[in-house]
Write a protein that holds these residues in place. Sequence first.
Motif, mmCIF file in Angstrom:
data_model
loop_
_atom_site.group_PDB
_atom_site.id
_atom_site.type_symbol
_atom_site.label_atom_id
_atom_site.label_comp_id
_atom_site.label_asym_id
_atom_site.label_seq_id
_atom_site.Cartn_x
_atom_site.Cartn_y
_atom_site.Cartn_z
ATOM 1 N N PRO A 261 0.809 -1.227 0.000
ATOM 2 C CA PRO A 261 0.000 0.000 0.000
ATOM 3 C C PRO A 261 0.838 1.271 0.000
ATOM 4 O O PRO A 261 0.471 2.269 -0.608
ATOM 5 C CB PRO A 261 -0.829 -0.122 1.287
ATOM 6 C CG PRO A 261 -0.869 -1.596 1.566
ATOM 7 C CD PRO A 261 0.448 -2.136 1.091
ATOM 8 N N ALA A 262 1.977 1.259 0.695
ATOM 9 C CA ALA A 262 2.861 2.430 0.753
ATOM 10 C C ALA A 262 4.311 1.969 0.713
ATOM 11 O O ALA A 262 5.137 2.365 1.535
ATOM 12 C CB ALA A 262 2.579 3.244 2.010
ATOM 13 N N GLY A 263 4.610 1.120 -0.246
ATOM 14 C CA GLY A 263 5.947 0.556 -0.270
ATOM 15 C C GLY A 263 6.097 -0.507 0.790
ATOM 16 O O GLY A 263 5.120 -1.187 1.153
ATOM 17 N N LEU A 264 7.287 -0.646 1.329
ATOM 18 C CA LEU A 264 7.565 -1.685 2.317
ATOM 19 C C LEU A 264 8.330 -1.080 3.495
ATOM 20 O O LEU A 264 9.552 -0.905 3.427
ATOM 21 C CB LEU A 264 8.387 -2.804 1.674
ATOM 22 C CG LEU A 264 8.250 -4.209 2.252
ATOM 23 C CD1 LEU A 264 6.806 -4.694 2.216
ATOM 24 C CD2 LEU A 264 9.134 -5.178 1.474
ATOM 25 N N PRO A 265 7.628 -0.723 4.593
ATOM 26 C CA PRO A 265 8.332 -0.199 5.771
ATOM 27 C C PRO A 265 9.279 -1.252 6.350
ATOM 28 O O PRO A 265 8.966 -2.442 6.356
ATOM 29 C CB PRO A 265 7.198 0.106 6.753
ATOM 30 C CG PRO A 265 5.965 0.225 5.912
ATOM 31 C CD PRO A 265 6.180 -0.733 4.773
ATOM 32 N N VAL A 266 10.442 -0.811 6.811
ATOM 33 C CA VAL A 266 11.450 -1.711 7.369
ATOM 34 C C VAL A 266 11.655 -1.355 8.829
ATOM 35 O O VAL A 266 11.958 -0.206 9.166
ATOM 36 C CB VAL A 266 12.788 -1.600 6.614
ATOM 37 C CG1 VAL A 266 13.814 -2.571 7.180
ATOM 38 C CG2 VAL A 266 12.576 -1.867 5.121
ATOM 39 N N ALA A 267 11.479 -2.332 9.718
ATOM 40 C CA ALA A 267 11.605 -2.097 11.153
ATOM 41 C C ALA A 267 13.030 -1.684 11.513
ATOM 42 O O ALA A 267 13.995 -2.202 10.945
ATOM 43 C CB ALA A 267 11.218 -3.355 11.925
ATOM 44 N N PRO A 268 13.193 -0.758 12.460
ATOM 45 C CA PRO A 268 14.541 -0.327 12.870
ATOM 46 C C PRO A 268 15.415 -1.477 13.361
ATOM 47 O O PRO A 268 16.625 -1.486 13.122
ATOM 48 C CB PRO A 268 14.254 0.676 13.991
ATOM 49 C CG PRO A 268 12.877 1.185 13.708
ATOM 50 C CD PRO A 268 12.139 0.020 13.126
ATOM 51 N N SER A 269 14.807 -2.466 14.035
ATOM 52 C CA SER A 269 15.597 -3.585 14.557
ATOM 53 C C SER A 269 16.217 -4.401 13.421
ATOM 54 O O SER A 269 17.339 -4.908 13.540
ATOM 55 C CB SER A 269 14.719 -4.492 15.424
ATOM 56 O OG SER A 269 13.632 -5.023 14.677
ATOM 57 N N ILE A 270 15.499 -4.531 12.302
ATOM 58 C CA ILE A 270 16.045 -5.257 11.152
ATOM 59 C C ILE A 270 17.198 -4.477 10.533
ATOM 60 O O ILE A 270 18.214 -5.052 10.137
ATOM 61 C CB ILE A 270 14.942 -5.528 10.115
ATOM 62 C CG1 ILE A 270 13.912 -6.521 10.668
ATOM 63 C CG2 ILE A 270 15.521 -6.064 8.811
ATOM 64 C CD1 ILE A 270 12.819 -6.886 9.698
#
Length: 358
Positions: A261-270
Motif C-alpha cells: 500500500p505504501a511501499g515496504l516499511p522496514v523495522a529499525p531492529s532489522i
Amino acid sequence: MPLGAIAALVAGLAVLTAGAEFLVRGASRIAEALGISSLVVGLTVVAYGTSTPELAVSVRAALEGNAAIAVGNVVGSNVFNVLLILGACATLSPLVVARRMVRLDVPIMVAASLAVWALALDGRIGRWDGVSLAAAAVALTIWTIRGARGEAPATGGRPVTGSRARWRSATDVAWVLAGLGLLIVGSRWLVAGAVAIARAAGVSDVVVGLTIVAAGTSLPEVATSVVATLRGERDIAVGNVVGSNLYNLLAILGLSAAVGPAGLPVAPSILRFDFPVMIAAAIACLPVFFSGHRIARGEGALFLFLYLAYALYLVLDATGHDALRPFSAAMAWFVLPLVAATLAVVGARALLERWAKR
C-alpha cells in the motif's frame, strides 16, 4: 496459543513445500530439455522454484499490511540459506564451488545485499525502489541464461520429439501450474497462522518473520540442496542457495515493495541487526568459496554454529531473557572477532597459494 493458528501454520508449510516440489519438478524438466547447465539450473530454475514460497508469503504479507513479516521473511531466509543450508550440506560432504560462483555470482549477491540495505536505510523500500529491484532481477536472469550458452548441458540424453515431446511438455506445464496453485493457498494459511501465533504469544511480527516463516519457506531449499549434495550434484546445491538469495533480494523484496500500500516499511531492529548479519553472511562466502573453490566440512560446521548463535540471539531478545546481555557480550567481544580472523586467514592463505603457483 490457539490450536487453529498452529494447524494453519503447519498446513501452510506442508502445502507450500508440496507446491514448491511440483513447481521445481516441472520447471527442472523443462530446463533439462533446453540443455542448460546444472549450475545455471541451480541459479535460476531450481533457485526461483524453491524461493516461490518466499515470494508468495512476502507478497501476501505486503498486501495485507504485514510488512515486518514480508521483510523479515526475506532477510531471515537469506541468513538461513547461507549459514544453515550451506553449512549442513558442507558438513555432509565438502562442496566444490564453480569458478564463476567466486568471480561473479557471490560478488553480485554481496552487492545486491548492500544495495537493498542502502535503499532501506530511510526506513522504507519505496514502490519505485521495488520496481527497480524487480527490473534488476529480470536483467540478471536474462544475463545468466545468455551466459549459459557456452556451458555444459545439464543432461546428455536424446531429445524427445513428436507426440511424446508434446505430452511431456504438457505434463511439465501442469506440474508448474499445480505448484503455483498450492503455493498461493499455502502462503495464505502460513501468513494467517504466523500472525495469529505472534499476537497470542506477544512476540513481534519481526521475530516471527525472521524465524518461523523464514525457516518454513526455506524448507524447499533445504530439501533440494541436501538431496543434490547427497547425489553429487554440488553445482545445484550451491547454485540453489546463491540464486535463491539473489531472487529473494531483487524479485521478492522488489515485488513486495511495488504492490504494498505504501511501499515496504522496514523495522529499525532489522536495519540495525538483521541486515548487517545477512550482509556479513554473504561476505563470509567470499573467503570460504575462494579457498580452493570448495566448502570444507570445518567451514560448514562454522556456518552452522553461526546460525544457531543468530537464532538463539533472536529468541533471547524476543523473550527479554537475562542471558541476553552476557550472550551478546561474548559474541561481540570473542566469538565474532575470532570468526572474522579465521575467515581472513582462510582468504589470505588462498591468495598466497595462488601467487605461489604463478
